[in-house]
Enzyme design. Structure first.
Site, mmCIF file in Angstrom:
data_model
loop_
_atom_site.group_PDB
_atom_site.id
_atom_site.type_symbol
_atom_site.label_atom_id
_atom_site.label_comp_id
_atom_site.label_asym_id
_atom_site.label_seq_id
_atom_site.Cartn_x
_atom_site.Cartn_y
_atom_site.Cartn_z
ATOM 1 N N GLY A 5 12.010 -0.710 11.604
ATOM 2 C CA GLY A 5 11.083 0.146 10.853
ATOM 3 C C GLY A 5 10.945 1.506 11.530
ATOM 4 N NE ARG A 66 12.613 -4.026 8.664
ATOM 5 C CZ ARG A 66 11.703 -3.730 9.591
ATOM 6 N NH1 ARG A 66 11.925 -4.037 10.846
ATOM 7 N NH2 ARG A 66 10.579 -3.122 9.267
ATOM 8 C CG ASP A 97 9.813 -7.615 17.853
ATOM 9 O OD1 ASP A 97 10.170 -6.917 16.889
ATOM 10 O OD2 ASP A 97 9.021 -8.572 17.757
ATOM 11 C CB THR A 120 7.276 -0.465 16.162
ATOM 12 O OG1 THR A 120 6.398 -1.147 15.241
ATOM 13 C CG2 THR A 120 6.949 -0.966 17.562
ATOM 14 C CG ASP A 122 3.736 -3.226 13.460
ATOM 15 O OD1 ASP A 122 3.242 -2.430 12.652
ATOM 16 O OD2 ASP A 122 4.494 -4.157 13.120
ATOM 17 C CG ASP A 124 4.881 -5.384 17.390
ATOM 18 O OD1 ASP A 124 5.470 -4.327 17.715
ATOM 19 O OD2 ASP A 124 5.304 -6.122 16.482
ATOM 20 N NE ARG A 166 6.624 -7.456 10.883
ATOM 21 C CZ ARG A 166 7.851 -7.001 11.006
ATOM 22 N NH1 ARG A 166 8.729 -7.248 10.084
ATOM 23 N NH2 ARG A 166 8.215 -6.311 12.063
ATOM 24 N N GLY A 180 -15.356 3.036 11.245
ATOM 25 C CA GLY A 180 -16.667 2.408 11.013
ATOM 26 C C GLY A 180 -16.654 1.289 9.996
ATOM 27 N NE ARG A 242 -12.585 -1.059 -8.844
ATOM 28 C CZ ARG A 242 -13.448 -1.766 -9.565
ATOM 29 N NH1 ARG A 242 -13.809 -2.982 -9.172
ATOM 30 N NH2 ARG A 242 -13.958 -1.272 -10.685
ATOM 31 C CG HIS A 248 6.405 1.180 3.523
ATOM 32 N ND1 HIS A 248 6.080 0.085 2.776
ATOM 33 C CD2 HIS A 248 7.350 0.783 4.412
ATOM 34 C CE1 HIS A 248 6.813 -0.946 3.172
ATOM 35 N NE2 HIS A 248 7.577 -0.551 4.161
ATOM 36 C CD GLN A 250 -0.788 1.227 7.002
ATOM 37 O OE1 GLN A 250 -1.439 0.750 7.913
ATOM 38 N NE2 GLN A 250 -0.277 0.487 6.026
HETATM 39 O O1 F6P Z 1 7.253 -3.218 12.131
HETATM 40 C C1 F6P Z 1 6.719 -2.147 11.479
HETATM 41 C C2 F6P Z 1 6.307 -2.510 10.072
HETATM 42 O O2 F6P Z 1 5.843 -1.326 9.498
HETATM 43 C C3 F6P Z 1 5.290 -3.650 9.951
HETATM 44 O O3 F6P Z 1 3.974 -3.258 10.188
HETATM 45 C C4 F6P Z 1 5.520 -4.108 8.526
HETATM 46 O O4 F6P Z 1 5.132 -5.443 8.378
HETATM 47 C C5 F6P Z 1 7.000 -3.953 8.380
HETATM 48 O O5 F6P Z 1 7.409 -2.941 9.311
HETATM 49 C C6 F6P Z 1 7.460 -3.575 6.984
HETATM 50 O O6 F6P Z 1 8.850 -3.586 6.977
HETATM 51 P P1 F6P Z 1 9.750 -3.011 5.803
HETATM 52 O O7 F6P Z 1 9.654 -1.521 5.830
HETATM 53 O O8 F6P Z 1 11.118 -3.490 6.130
HETATM 54 O O9 F6P Z 1 9.191 -3.565 4.537
#
Ligand code: F6P
Length: 318
Positions: A5, A66, A97, A120, A122, A124, A166, A180, A242, A248, A250
């Site tokens: 990603g 990927r 990773d 990334t 995340d 993570d 994830r 907040g 709601r 994406h 983000q």
């Molecule tokens: O690993 C980064 C990330 O943005 C995760 O937060 C999200 O779950 C995943 O990639 C989405 O992947 P893709 O763009 O392949 O749908």
């Protein structure tokens, strides 16, 4: 090479790697589309001027993918042949990773020198307090939630806002506190539906007219934001609910100053580590220093979230 990603700051890291190579008079080649491009030999020679004007750009000029083929022994063999044909003798991989797992296997099979740069949103990855793109994503998400709050409070509504993450709740937890939110649902902790309802009731009783619940996509309750909305609709008629899935957006946008500086530092360390003969490491930020962590530790280790933030959030949402 960038892989997995994309994340804001990847371009700043590419720029840093290329310019550090130029500084040390080493030839540098960009590999397009991650491991896919490596297998196909999709390479382009890069010099200091090739990376002008990209430090402020989101995404990755080298593109990303990927790759399923690189998971096969044949794919990796082909990648090795393409690299050797092009006289490439060391690799800087920018990704998460999955990217590092691929790099480690490749290093083991072909004894190919490799250094990873964590990129990334995340956050993570073990061995760095911040991955590239994480800081930018936090700012992007806080900005989005601030806007959602405007409309939530105008209509006295409850919003479930799904953010990326994830396997870990770094983004949810930090933006939850920063924007907040009344509740934060993360993969590391099972709040439980009963406690969620109880908390929303308390919130209403305390005089709040609108509420934001931030939900990490890998939340432990195991329900997605739409199911959470249905559940609250069925059990708490006092709320008009709601849902907003930020998705994406983000991952995009111009990197923050923090991510640009981090990327610049990491790129220098990656190239200079290879020059010192180091291999199979990831560069990372630890106590404001750029340090090396073995790739297998970076992949297997757990990136712990700051649980204290959950308590801070509870107190702040009183
Ligand atoms: O690993 C980064 C990330 O943005 C995760 O937060 C999200 O779950 C995943 O990639 C989405 O992947 P893709 O763009 O392949 O749908």
């Amino acid at each position: 090479m960038t892989s997995g990603g994309d994340a804001p700051g990847m371009n700043a890291a590419i720029r840093s790697v290329v310019r550090t190579c130029a500084f040390h008079e080493i030839e540098c080649v960009g590999i397009y589309r991650g491991y896919e491009g490596m297998i196909e030999g999709d390479f382009k020679a890069m010099n200091a001027r090739s990376v002008k004007g990209i430090i402020n750009k989101g995404g990755t000029v080298l593109k990303s993918a990927r790759s399923k083929t690189f998971r096969t022994a044949e794919g990796r063999q082909q990648a090795y042949e393409k690299l050797t044909e092009a006289n490439i003798d060391a690799l800087v991989t920018i990704g998460g990773d999955g990217t590092f797992t691929g790099a480690m296997i490749f290093n083991k099979e072909f004894d190919f020198p490799v250094i990873g740069i964590p990129g990334t949103i995340d956050n993570d990855i073990y061995g760095t307090s911040h991955t590239l793109g994480y800081d930018t994503a936090l700012n992007t998400v806080v900005d989005a939630i601030d806007k959602i709050r405007d409309t939530a409070s105008s209509h006295n509504r409850l919003f479930f806002v799904e953010v990326m993450g994830r396997d870990v709740g770094h983004i949810a937890l930090n933006v939850g506190v920063g924007a907040g939110a009344e509740e934060i649902l993360i993969p590391e902790e099972d709040l439980g539906l009963d406690r969620l309802l109880e908390s929303l009731r308390r919130s209403k009783q305390s005089g709040k007219s609108s509420s934001i619940v931030v939900v990490a996509e890998g939340d432990k309750i195991g329900k997605n934001v739409f199911e959470l909305k249905d559940y609250v609709d069925e059990n708490m008629s006092e709320y008009e609910v709601r849902v907003s899935v930020l998705g994406h957006m983000q991952r995009g946008g111009s990197p923050s100053c923090f991510d640009r500086v981090l990327a610049s530092r990491m790129g220098v360390k990656a190239v200079e580590s290879l020059l010192e003969g180091k291999t199979n490491y990831m560069v990372g930020l630890i106590s404001d220093k750029i340090e090396l962590t073995p790739l297998d530790k970076a992949v297997k280790g757990k990136s712990e979230i700051n649980m204290e933030l959950l308590r801070v959030s509870d107190i702040m949402s009183t």
